[in-house]
Enzyme design. Structure first.
Site, PDB file in Angstrom:
ATOM      1  CD  GLU A   3      -1.239  -0.045   3.721  1.00 24.99           C
ATOM      2  OE1 GLU A   3      -1.908   1.000   3.805  1.00 24.99           O
ATOM      3  OE2 GLU A   3      -1.306  -0.964   4.539  1.00 24.99           O
TER       4      GLU A   3
ATOM      5  CG  ASP B 254       1.224   0.152   6.529  1.00 23.35           C
ATOM      6  OD1 ASP B 254       2.240  -0.379   6.030  1.00 23.35           O
ATOM      7  OD2 ASP B 254       0.900   1.346   6.342  1.00 23.35           O
TER       8      ASP B 254
ATOM      9  CG  ASP C  58      -2.422   0.610   9.821  1.00 21.60           C
ATOM     10  OD1 ASP C  58      -2.873  -0.111   8.897  1.00 21.60           O
ATOM     11  OD2 ASP C  58      -1.864   1.704   9.609  1.00 21.60           O
TER      12      ASP C  58
ATOM     13  CG  ASP D 149      -6.404   3.154   7.187  1.00 22.06           C
ATOM     14  OD1 ASP D 149      -7.636   2.984   7.283  1.00 22.06           O
ATOM     15  OD2 ASP D 149      -5.861   4.260   7.306  1.00 22.06           O
TER      16      ASP D 149
END
Length: 259
Positions: free
Chosen positions: A50, A123, A125, A127
């Protein structure tokens, strides 16, 4: 009826778009550009990451002989809710289809896959989890043989780096355990945990290229999760519930499993 006619026209346009060849799908500029590897086939792999920040780190840390990097800009289209012609009009998805070389849906040909492993590396997290789910939805709905034949993987980057003097320890996520629980267990292994420096990796772009290679991309050290479908009917139901247009079933699921 009018809805059925629109659906038929959308399917026809989608087939025409796919069958018109790679040149059309490659016409849009790749976000951050595909950093290709020198070899292809079973021994090669492509990392879908990403953003340009993570893409830049991955390009620096990879082995150029067999690892390709494709950065995607932001969150791709939710393909559970979109018609096929709209899906193929999305630049990020066109870049992905073009990079893999397989076509899509009815025209998917797994023998044309340019890489033995397709690895989602997002990542650690919220998102990143959402982007990973959107990609899994796309692969499940439109490139299912990619999963069935064992080509799709999920990378496992570390979530913490612990520094104790010159000693470094990377801490990874564990299924069924919260980050606080994982960190607490790790710190208990030290005689003086208060002296241990803790760094939380919020994104892959925060890691140095050599760290990303050592922890997540080096075949001799990394952990990859292979995506498989043990129960296709249940997977179909869950994707429809979580990514589809009906809100109440999704709300009930979130309320039940939020903790």
């Amino acid at each position: 009826c009018r809805t059925s006619k629109r659906a038929r026209e959308a399917a026809r346009k989608a087939r025409d778009l796919v069958r018109s060849g790679p040149s059309l799908l490659e016409s849009s500029a790749l976000p951050g550009k595909l950093a290709d590897c020198s070899q292809h086939g079973e021994g090669a792999e492509i990392y879908i990451v990403e953003g340009d920040s993570a893409g830049g780190t991955a390009k620096q840390g990879r082995d150029r002989h067999f690892q390709a990097i494709l950065p995607l800009r932001g969150k791709i289209l939710n393909t559970e809710r979109a018609r096929l012609d709209k899906i193929l009009d999305n630049n990020e998805i066109k870049a992905l289809i073009s990079a893999l070389g397989t076509g899509i849906s009815e025209d998917f040909q797994v023998d044309k896959l340019r890489y033995g492993r397709v690895i989602i590396m997002t990542d650690a997290d919220v998102d990143g989890s959402h982007i990973r789910t959107l990609l899994l939805t796309f692969f499940f709905r439109h490139m299912l043989p990619l999963i069935q034949e064992g080509h799709l993987y999920i990378a496992q980057p570390p979530i913490y780096l612990l520094k104790n003097g010159k000693n470094l320890e990377y801490i990874y996520a564990e299924v069924g355990k919260s980050e606080a629980e994982i960190l607490s267990q790790a710190l208990r292994r030290y005689d003086k945990p208060e002296r241990v420096s803790v760094q939380r990796y919020k994104g892959l772009g925060e890691m140095n290229a050599d760290q990303l290679w050592d922890t997540t991309m080096n075949p001799e050290e990394r952990t990859l999760l292979q995506v498989n479908i043990e129960d296709a009917a249940e997977a179909d139901r869950v994707f429809d519930m979580l990514m589809g247009s009906s809100v109440p079933p999704r709300r009930r699921f979130i309320q039940t499993h939020a903790k």
